[in-house]
Design a protein around this motif. Structure first.
Motif, PDB file in Angstrom:
ATOM      1  N   VAL A  75       0.704  -1.078   0.048  1.00  0.00           N
ATOM      2  CA  VAL A  75       0.032   0.188   0.098  1.00  0.00           C
ATOM      3  C   VAL A  75       0.979   1.308  -0.017  1.00  0.00           C
ATOM      4  N   ARG A  76       2.090   1.196   0.824  1.00  0.00           N
ATOM      5  CA  ARG A  76       2.681   2.372   0.825  1.00  0.00           C
ATOM      6  C   ARG A  76       3.524   2.370  -0.451  1.00  0.00           C
ATOM      7  N   SER A  77       3.646   1.485  -0.943  1.00  0.00           N
ATOM      8  CA  SER A  77       4.504   1.637  -2.339  1.00  0.00           C
ATOM      9  C   SER A  77       3.732   2.165  -3.357  1.00  0.00           C
ATOM     10  N   ARG A  78       2.250   1.834  -3.396  1.00  0.00           N
ATOM     11  CA  ARG A  78       1.455   2.328  -4.387  1.00  0.00           C
ATOM     12  C   ARG A  78       1.191   3.937  -4.176  1.00  0.00           C
ATOM     13  N   TRP A  79       0.957   4.285  -2.923  1.00  0.00           N
ATOM     14  CA  TRP A  79       1.012   5.723  -2.693  1.00  0.00           C
ATOM     15  C   TRP A  79       2.181   6.536  -3.075  1.00  0.00           C
ATOM     16  N   LYS A  80       3.398   5.782  -2.684  1.00  0.00           N
ATOM     17  CA  LYS A  80       4.665   6.368  -3.259  1.00  0.00           C
ATOM     18  C   LYS A  80       4.593   6.596  -4.754  1.00  0.00           C
ATOM     19  N   ASP A  93       8.665  10.276   0.261  1.00  0.00           N
ATOM     20  CA  ASP A  93       8.951   9.900   1.561  1.00  0.00           C
ATOM     21  C   ASP A  93       8.345  10.605   2.860  1.00  0.00           C
ATOM     22  N   SER A  94       8.603  12.072   2.577  1.00  0.00           N
ATOM     23  CA  SER A  94       8.372  12.848   3.841  1.00  0.00           C
ATOM     24  C   SER A  94       6.747  13.025   3.850  1.00  0.00           C
ATOM     25  N   LEU A  95       6.015  12.977   2.673  1.00  0.00           N
ATOM     26  CA  LEU A  95       4.809  13.135   2.687  1.00  0.00           C
ATOM     27  C   LEU A  95       4.069  11.849   3.258  1.00  0.00           C
ATOM     28  N   LEU A  96       4.786  10.479   3.171  1.00  0.00           N
ATOM     29  CA  LEU A  96       4.145   9.380   3.658  1.00  0.00           C
ATOM     30  C   LEU A  96       4.717   9.338   5.174  1.00  0.00           C
ATOM     31  N   SER A  97       5.518  10.031   5.680  1.00  0.00           N
ATOM     32  CA  SER A  97       6.031   9.815   6.928  1.00  0.00           C
ATOM     33  C   SER A  97       4.978  10.314   8.033  1.00  0.00           C
ATOM     34  N   VAL A  98       4.561   9.355   8.796  1.00  0.00           N
ATOM     35  CA  VAL A  98       3.321   9.956   9.912  1.00  0.00           C
ATOM     36  C   VAL A  98       3.800   9.208  11.272  1.00  0.00           C
ATOM     37  N   THR A  99       3.921  10.413  12.017  1.00  0.00           N
ATOM     38  CA  THR A  99       4.516   9.868  13.304  1.00  0.00           C
ATOM     39  C   THR A  99       3.417  10.319  14.388  1.00  0.00           C
ATOM     40  N   LYS A 100       3.657   9.771  15.608  1.00  0.00           N
ATOM     41  CA  LYS A 100       2.988  10.495  16.778  1.00  0.00           C
ATOM     42  C   LYS A 100       2.546  12.013  16.814  1.00  0.00           C
ATOM     43  N   LEU A 101       3.683  12.432  16.386  1.00  0.00           N
ATOM     44  CA  LEU A 101       3.740  14.122  16.488  1.00  0.00           C
ATOM     45  C   LEU A 101       3.174  14.764  15.413  1.00  0.00           C
ATOM     46  N   SER A 102       2.523  14.045  14.225  1.00  0.00           N
ATOM     47  CA  SER A 102       2.062  14.654  13.149  1.00  0.00           C
ATOM     48  C   SER A 102       0.513  15.449  13.589  1.00  0.00           C
ATOM     49  N   ILE A 103       0.332  16.350  12.881  1.00  0.00           N
ATOM     50  CA  ILE A 103      -0.951  17.158  13.018  1.00  0.00           C
ATOM     51  C   ILE A 103      -1.812  17.315  11.760  1.00  0.00           C
ATOM     52  N   GLU A 132      -8.433  -2.324   6.043  1.00  0.00           N
ATOM     53  CA  GLU A 132      -9.216  -1.219   7.183  1.00  0.00           C
ATOM     54  C   GLU A 132      -8.440  -0.033   6.998  1.00  0.00           C
ATOM     55  N   LEU A 133      -9.255   1.077   6.660  1.00  0.00           N
ATOM     56  CA  LEU A 133      -8.674   2.227   6.456  1.00  0.00           C
ATOM     57  C   LEU A 133      -7.712   2.755   7.666  1.00  0.00           C
ATOM     58  N   SER A 134      -6.760   3.299   7.288  1.00  0.00           N
ATOM     59  CA  SER A 134      -5.667   3.454   8.323  1.00  0.00           C
ATOM     60  C   SER A 134      -5.653   5.068   8.649  1.00  0.00           C
ATOM     61  N   GLU A 135      -5.748   5.319   9.847  1.00  0.00           N
ATOM     62  CA  GLU A 135      -5.483   6.579  10.295  1.00  0.00           C
ATOM     63  C   GLU A 135      -4.497   7.355   9.554  1.00  0.00           C
ATOM     64  N   ARG A 136      -3.272   6.624   9.655  1.00  0.00           N
ATOM     65  CA  ARG A 136      -2.205   6.928   8.863  1.00  0.00           C
ATOM     66  C   ARG A 136      -2.302   7.745   7.528  1.00  0.00           C
ATOM     67  N   TYR A 137      -3.169   7.089   6.570  1.00  0.00           N
ATOM     68  CA  TYR A 137      -3.451   7.909   5.415  1.00  0.00           C
ATOM     69  C   TYR A 137      -4.143   8.916   5.406  1.00  0.00           C
ATOM     70  N   LEU A 138      -4.962   9.379   6.451  1.00  0.00           N
ATOM     71  CA  LEU A 138      -5.698  10.418   6.617  1.00  0.00           C
ATOM     72  C   LEU A 138      -4.909  11.779   6.683  1.00  0.00           C
ATOM     73  N   PHE A 139      -3.804  11.477   7.330  1.00  0.00           N
ATOM     74  CA  PHE A 139      -2.673  12.697   7.595  1.00  0.00           C
ATOM     75  C   PHE A 139      -1.783  12.960   6.168  1.00  0.00           C
ATOM     76  N   VAL A 140      -1.806  11.795   5.479  1.00  0.00           N
ATOM     77  CA  VAL A 140      -1.136  11.984   4.053  1.00  0.00           C
ATOM     78  C   VAL A 140      -2.059  12.787   3.121  1.00  0.00           C
ATOM     79  N   VAL A 141      -3.409  12.448   2.976  1.00  0.00           N
ATOM     80  CA  VAL A 141      -4.398  12.964   2.268  1.00  0.00           C
ATOM     81  C   VAL A 141      -4.567  14.436   2.837  1.00  0.00           C
ATOM     82  N   ASP A 142      -4.588  14.797   4.071  1.00  0.00           N
ATOM     83  CA  ASP A 142      -4.536  16.387   4.595  1.00  0.00           C
ATOM     84  C   ASP A 142      -3.219  16.851   4.047  1.00  0.00           C
ATOM     85  N   ARG A 143      -2.140  16.227   4.080  1.00  0.00           N
ATOM     86  CA  ARG A 143      -0.901  16.881   3.574  1.00  0.00           C
ATOM     87  C   ARG A 143      -1.068  17.415   1.879  1.00  0.00           C
ATOM     88  N   LEU A 144      -2.039  16.395   1.190  1.00  0.00           N
ATOM     89  CA  LEU A 144      -2.111  16.545  -0.342  1.00  0.00           C
ATOM     90  C   LEU A 144      -3.286  17.658  -0.300  1.00  0.00           C
TER      91      LEU A 144
END
Length: 179
Positions: A75-80, A93-103, A132-144
């Motif tokens: 999935v990450r490879s597809r997004w990348k 890579d930085s757009l896909l990087s989500v940490t607990k500090l991401s907002i 199952e939809l991952s919260e991680r990709y919500l942050f990526v879409v927000d960045r987009l």
């Protein structure tokens, strides 16, 4: 020489332990066990580690853990791939990087990001059917959204990973008419 004086004595053991706790298979990922899907994988690892390595249950859990990690990598490879095709080669890579500090960049983007993520899951195959939809990709879409690239990302995902109906076969190309 005493091994306590060697600062590298436990290096291999530390790397193995880090890799085991690294749920996303990214070195030193500080986000593991932060999202629900991370907790599921973490719990699988904990249960597996309590079992005898020769048991059938251990083998099944080990396979499930491996499969889940491979699915996440895919999935990450597809997004990348899509991000790079959109011109974000250096930033992917930085757009896909989500940490607990991401907002979330703008709270008003949250519902739009959720809508786009849901649309991606329903109208494309960027996520596997069992995903199952991952919260991680919500942050990526927000960045987009913040980069005004979310709609283009969706269009590209639709073209590269079109939704197939259950009757479609991926391995079949156009057929010659039968005589």
């Amino acid at each position: 020489l005493c091994s306590n004086n060697n600062p590298y004595a436990s290096f291999g053991a530390t790397l193995a332990r880090d890799e085991e706790q690294n749920l996303w298979s990214t070195p030193h990922d500080v986000t593991h066990t932060e999202a629900d899907d991370d907790r599921v994988l973490y719990n699988m690892i904990v249960v597996r580690n309590q079992l005898d390595k020769d048991s059938e249950e251990w083998q099944k859990l080990n396979y499930d853990i491996y499969t889940l990690r491979q699915t996440r990598k895919e999935v990450r490879s597809r997004w990348k791939h899509i991000l790079e095709d959109l011109g974000f080669q250096k930033e992917a890579d930085s757009l896909l990087s989500v940490t607990k500090l991401s907002i979330i960049s703008d709270s008003q983007n949250m519902s739009k990001a959720r809508d786009i993520l849901l649309k991606l899951s329903e109208e494309t195959n960027i996520f596997p059917t069992s995903w199952e939809l991952s919260e991680r990709y919500l942050f990526v879409v927000d960045r987009l959204i913040a980069l005004d690239a979310a709609d283009e990302f969706f269009k590209m995902a639709s073209a590269v990973y079109p939704k197939r109906s259950p009757g479609d076969r991926v391995d079949e190309g156009p057929r010659a008419p039968q005589r």
